[in-house]
Design a protein around this motif. Structure first.
Motif, PDB file in Angstrom:
ATOM      1  N   GLY A 188       0.778  -0.747  -0.134  1.00  0.00           N
ATOM      2  CA  GLY A 188       0.011  -0.248  -0.108  1.00  0.00           C
ATOM      3  C   GLY A 188       0.808   1.119  -0.392  1.00  0.00           C
ATOM      4  N   THR A 189       1.949   1.643   0.346  1.00  0.00           N
ATOM      5  CA  THR A 189       2.926   2.286   0.762  1.00  0.00           C
ATOM      6  C   THR A 189       3.456   2.506  -0.875  1.00  0.00           C
ATOM      7  OG1 THR A 189       3.439   2.179   3.117  1.00  0.00           O
ATOM      8  CG2 THR A 189       4.965   2.793   1.987  1.00  0.00           C
ATOM      9  N   ALA A 190       4.164   1.517  -1.305  1.00  0.00           N
ATOM     10  CA  ALA A 190       4.412   1.374  -2.851  1.00  0.00           C
ATOM     11  C   ALA A 190       3.430   2.169  -3.412  1.00  0.00           C
ATOM     12  CB  ALA A 190       4.788   0.156  -3.101  1.00  0.00           C
ATOM     13  N   VAL A 191       2.027   1.855  -3.383  1.00  0.00           N
ATOM     14  CA  VAL A 191       0.724   2.517  -4.666  1.00  0.00           C
ATOM     15  C   VAL A 191       0.555   4.038  -3.873  1.00  0.00           C
ATOM     16  CG1 VAL A 191      -1.796   1.874  -4.457  1.00  0.00           C
ATOM     17  CG2 VAL A 191      -0.151   0.223  -4.447  1.00  0.00           C
ATOM     18  N   SER A 192       0.676   3.965  -2.521  1.00  0.00           N
ATOM     19  CA  SER A 192       0.345   5.698  -2.184  1.00  0.00           C
ATOM     20  C   SER A 192       1.510   6.397  -3.006  1.00  0.00           C
ATOM     21  CB  SER A 192       0.661   5.627  -0.804  1.00  0.00           C
ATOM     22  OG  SER A 192       0.297   6.528  -0.380  1.00  0.00           O
ATOM     23  N   VAL A 193       2.508   6.191  -2.758  1.00  0.00           N
ATOM     24  CA  VAL A 193       3.976   6.603  -2.921  1.00  0.00           C
ATOM     25  C   VAL A 193       3.165   7.448  -4.283  1.00  0.00           C
ATOM     26  CG1 VAL A 193       6.675   7.357  -3.493  1.00  0.00           C
ATOM     27  CG2 VAL A 193       5.696   6.120  -1.994  1.00  0.00           C
ATOM     28  N   SER A 194       3.049   6.530  -5.820  1.00  0.00           N
ATOM     29  CA  SER A 194       3.291   6.177  -6.813  1.00  0.00           C
ATOM     30  C   SER A 194       1.826   7.331  -6.920  1.00  0.00           C
ATOM     31  CB  SER A 194       3.053   4.949  -7.170  1.00  0.00           C
ATOM     32  OG  SER A 194       2.986   4.919  -8.527  1.00  0.00           O
ATOM     33  N   ASN A 195       1.231   7.235  -6.784  1.00  0.00           N
ATOM     34  CA  ASN A 195      -0.463   7.905  -6.641  1.00  0.00           C
ATOM     35  C   ASN A 195       0.377   9.646  -6.331  1.00  0.00           C
ATOM     36  OD1 ASN A 195      -2.161   6.165  -7.346  1.00  0.00           O
ATOM     37  ND2 ASN A 195      -2.148   5.971  -5.927  1.00  0.00           N
ATOM     38  N   ASP A 196       1.051   9.838  -5.098  1.00  0.00           N
ATOM     39  CA  ASP A 196       1.108  11.079  -5.010  1.00  0.00           C
ATOM     40  C   ASP A 196       2.193  11.987  -6.436  1.00  0.00           C
ATOM     41  OD1 ASP A 196       0.232  11.407  -3.086  1.00  0.00           O
ATOM     42  OD2 ASP A 196       1.726  10.976  -1.347  1.00  0.00           O
ATOM     43  N   MET A 197       2.935  10.683  -6.588  1.00  0.00           N
ATOM     44  CA  MET A 197       3.860  11.279  -7.898  1.00  0.00           C
ATOM     45  C   MET A 197       3.115  11.741  -9.438  1.00  0.00           C
ATOM     46  SD  MET A 197       7.266  11.061  -6.957  1.00  0.00           S
ATOM     47  CE  MET A 197       8.064  11.399  -8.300  1.00  0.00           C
ATOM     48  N   ALA A 198       2.124  10.538  -9.471  1.00  0.00           N
ATOM     49  CA  ALA A 198       1.236  10.878 -10.308  1.00  0.00           C
ATOM     50  C   ALA A 198       0.336  11.868 -10.749  1.00  0.00           C
ATOM     51  CB  ALA A 198       0.455   8.968 -10.678  1.00  0.00           C
ATOM     52  N   GLU A 199      -0.260  11.814  -9.638  1.00  0.00           N
ATOM     53  CA  GLU A 199      -1.209  12.775  -9.317  1.00  0.00           C
ATOM     54  C   GLU A 199      -0.307  14.406  -9.468  1.00  0.00           C
ATOM     55  OE1 GLU A 199      -3.475  11.899  -6.070  1.00  0.00           O
ATOM     56  OE2 GLU A 199      -4.705   9.996  -6.973  1.00  0.00           O
ATOM     57  N   GLY A 200       0.876  14.510  -8.850  1.00  0.00           N
ATOM     58  CA  GLY A 200       1.168  16.130  -8.950  1.00  0.00           C
ATOM     59  C   GLY A 200       1.060  16.080  -7.764  1.00  0.00           C
ATOM     60  N   ILE A 201       0.865  16.178  -7.173  1.00  0.00           N
ATOM     61  CA  ILE A 201       1.220  16.287  -5.686  1.00  0.00           C
ATOM     62  C   ILE A 201       2.346  16.159  -4.848  1.00  0.00           C
ATOM     63  CG2 ILE A 201       0.725  14.443  -3.869  1.00  0.00           C
ATOM     64  CD1 ILE A 201      -0.604  17.830  -2.797  1.00  0.00           C
ATOM     65  N   ILE A 202       3.467  16.019  -5.303  1.00  0.00           N
ATOM     66  CA  ILE A 202       4.408  15.636  -4.966  1.00  0.00           C
ATOM     67  C   ILE A 202       5.618  17.174  -5.610  1.00  0.00           C
ATOM     68  CG2 ILE A 202       7.510  15.014  -4.902  1.00  0.00           C
ATOM     69  CD1 ILE A 202       4.848  13.696  -3.270  1.00  0.00           C
ATOM     70  N   ALA A 210      -0.367   3.084  -9.847  1.00  0.00           N
ATOM     71  CA  ALA A 210      -0.470   2.146  -9.004  1.00  0.00           C
ATOM     72  C   ALA A 210      -0.243   0.944  -9.191  1.00  0.00           C
ATOM     73  CB  ALA A 210      -1.897   2.882  -8.797  1.00  0.00           C
ATOM     74  N   GLU A 211      -1.008   1.026 -10.492  1.00  0.00           N
ATOM     75  CA  GLU A 211      -0.594  -0.640 -10.634  1.00  0.00           C
ATOM     76  C   GLU A 211       0.468  -1.255 -10.736  1.00  0.00           C
ATOM     77  OE1 GLU A 211      -2.745   1.315 -12.542  1.00  0.00           O
ATOM     78  OE2 GLU A 211      -4.602   0.756 -11.549  1.00  0.00           O
ATOM     79  N   ALA A 212       1.555  -0.260 -11.938  1.00  0.00           N
ATOM     80  CA  ALA A 212       2.998  -0.979 -11.514  1.00  0.00           C
ATOM     81  C   ALA A 212       3.298  -0.886 -10.079  1.00  0.00           C
ATOM     82  CB  ALA A 212       3.875   0.658 -12.855  1.00  0.00           C
ATOM     83  N   ALA A 213       3.699  -0.081 -10.096  1.00  0.00           N
ATOM     84  CA  ALA A 213       3.878   0.006  -8.304  1.00  0.00           C
ATOM     85  C   ALA A 213       3.331  -1.554  -7.577  1.00  0.00           C
ATOM     86  CB  ALA A 213       3.382   1.258  -7.114  1.00  0.00           C
ATOM     87  N   SER A 214       1.811  -1.545  -7.455  1.00  0.00           N
ATOM     88  CA  SER A 214       1.202  -3.279  -6.581  1.00  0.00           C
ATOM     89  C   SER A 214       2.080  -4.227  -7.676  1.00  0.00           C
ATOM     90  CB  SER A 214      -0.265  -2.742  -6.999  1.00  0.00           C
ATOM     91  OG  SER A 214      -0.375  -4.368  -6.397  1.00  0.00           O
ATOM     92  N   ASN A 215       2.791  -4.005  -8.545  1.00  0.00           N
ATOM     93  CA  ASN A 215       2.870  -5.573  -9.210  1.00  0.00           C
ATOM     94  C   ASN A 215       4.632  -5.585  -8.834  1.00  0.00           C
ATOM     95  OD1 ASN A 215       0.890  -6.197 -11.182  1.00  0.00           O
ATOM     96  ND2 ASN A 215       1.230  -5.190 -13.075  1.00  0.00           N
ATOM     97  N   ASN A 216       5.046  -3.956  -8.496  1.00  0.00           N
ATOM     98  CA  ASN A 216       6.441  -4.316  -8.430  1.00  0.00           C
ATOM     99  C   ASN A 216       6.671  -4.866  -7.198  1.00  0.00           C
ATOM    100  OD1 ASN A 216       6.906  -3.363 -10.554  1.00  0.00           O
ATOM    101  ND2 ASN A 216       6.894  -0.806 -10.578  1.00  0.00           N
ATOM    102  N   ALA A 217       5.769  -4.200  -5.984  1.00  0.00           N
ATOM    103  CA  ALA A 217       6.346  -4.359  -5.036  1.00  0.00           C
ATOM    104  C   ALA A 217       5.483  -5.424  -4.582  1.00  0.00           C
ATOM    105  CB  ALA A 217       4.962  -3.466  -4.003  1.00  0.00           C
ATOM    106  N   MET A 218       4.846  -6.649  -5.389  1.00  0.00           N
ATOM    107  CA  MET A 218       4.484  -7.872  -5.256  1.00  0.00           C
ATOM    108  C   MET A 218       5.111  -9.137  -4.649  1.00  0.00           C
ATOM    109  SD  MET A 218       1.939  -9.438  -5.020  1.00  0.00           S
ATOM    110  CE  MET A 218       0.592  -8.260  -6.147  1.00  0.00           C
ATOM    111  N   PRO A 219       6.704  -8.672  -5.141  1.00  0.00           N
ATOM    112  CA  PRO A 219       8.210  -9.993  -4.076  1.00  0.00           C
ATOM    113  C   PRO A 219       7.851 -10.004  -3.055  1.00  0.00           C
ATOM    114  CG  PRO A 219       8.414  -9.246  -6.281  1.00  0.00           C
ATOM    115  CD  PRO A 219       7.105  -8.135  -6.185  1.00  0.00           C
ATOM    116  N   LEU A 220       7.185  -8.662  -2.158  1.00  0.00           N
ATOM    117  CA  LEU A 220       7.293  -8.956  -0.906  1.00  0.00           C
ATOM    118  C   LEU A 220       6.346  -9.028   0.184  1.00  0.00           C
ATOM    119  CD1 LEU A 220       8.190  -4.358  -0.100  1.00  0.00           C
ATOM    120  CD2 LEU A 220       9.737  -6.513  -0.796  1.00  0.00           C
ATOM    121  N   ILE A 221       5.076  -9.988  -0.488  1.00  0.00           N
ATOM    122  CA  ILE A 221       4.201 -10.827  -0.458  1.00  0.00           C
ATOM    123  C   ILE A 221       4.526 -11.893  -0.722  1.00  0.00           C
ATOM    124  CG2 ILE A 221       2.830 -10.640  -1.606  1.00  0.00           C
ATOM    125  CD1 ILE A 221       0.487 -10.476   0.214  1.00  0.00           C
TER     126      ILE A 221
END
Length: 263
Positions: free
Chosen positions: A84-98, A177-188
């Motif tokens: 969820g953290t990876a998804v949240s960070v990716s959303n922040d980057m994509a939505e322009g808030i960063i 966000a989808e790519a972030a979720s897939n990239n972080a999948m090895p952690l589970i």
């Protein structure tokens, strides 16, 4: 305002922001939390007798298997939560808030610090919830001393910190966000290839190195030993070394990516 008070103020503000997001949009955290809970219930009530018989030399003992499996599921919970953290960070980057934060007079690292501290808090809370489910179905860590409980809590927090920094780096390099979720999948997925469900000795010889030489196995063995009042041998040092190494790797990866994107 000097740099330290500014950093503390902005980091606490970013932490509150991320915790508010988690409270207002709990569905992602709950969905990720369901995975270790469902695996716990599945392996205990469906496969428990068979698995415990295989480990115990032919004698089914579901209570013994509950004691064996819960520590592994607790650390798997951390791996699941930080997705969820990876998804949240990716959303922040994509939505322009960063990009907007970068135009403001704030301490730049506080953006990442808010994500990291918020994720660690959520991970520890998730571990407590899964641990409560474990206790409800028969897990009894009654042999652990106060010192071992404190060490177990410290290991959980350190492991959460290490995986969170890795997840932040994954979120920063993911385009959505989808790519972030897939990239972080090895952690589970890595806990499934560790000693979480069966001992290393019970694994096929060709598969054992995969389970042995990865961060989850020594951390699981250490947490299991601490909660059950058993010896941890060299696994304690290996777990701490993995945590420190992953924390350093994730920190430098995340900060260099974050600062590089700003140029």
């Amino acid at each position: 305002m000097t740099s330290l008070p500014l950093a503390l103020r902005d980091s606490s503000t970013m932490l509150r922001r991320n915790l508010l997001h988690a409270r207002r949009y709990p569905s992602l955290t709950l969905n990720l939390l369901l995975t270790p809970v469902m695996l716990l219930l599945l392996f205990v009530f469906v496969f428990g007798d068979t698995m415990s018989a295989g480990i115990g030399g032919g004698t089914p003992d579901r209570s013994a298997y509950v004691a064996y499996i819960v520590p592994g599921l607790l650390l798997m919970t951390i791996g699941s939560t930080v997705i969820g953290t990876a998804v949240s960070v990716s959303n922040d980057m994509a939505e322009g808030i960063i990009a907007r934060f970068r135009t403001m007079a704030i301490h730049r690292p506080s953006v990442l610090v808010g994500h990291v501290v918020g994720s660690v808090v959520q991970s520890v809370a998730s571990v407590v919830l899964v641990g409560t489910v474990g206790v409800a179905i028969g897990f009894r860590p009654h042999d652990a001393t106060v010192l071992e409980w404190l060490a177990a809590f410290g290991l959980v927090a350190l492991f959460a910190l290490a995986l969170t920094w890795i997840a932040v780096g994954m979120g920063l390099v993911s385009p959505n966000a989808e790519a972030a979720s897939n990239n972080a999948m090895p952690l589970i997925l890595l806990p499934l290839l560790s000693s979480a469900f069966v001992p290393l000795d019970a694994l096929p010889g060709w598969f054992r190195p995969v389970a042995e030489y990865q961060p989850f196995t020594p951390a699981i063995e250490t947490l299991r030993g601490l909660l059950l009042g058993e010896g941890i041998g060299h696994n304690g040092w290996l777990a701490v070394a993995w945590c420190l190494g992953l924390t350093a790797l994730g920190y430098f990866w995340s900060t260099s990516t974050f600062n590089g994107d700003a140029k």
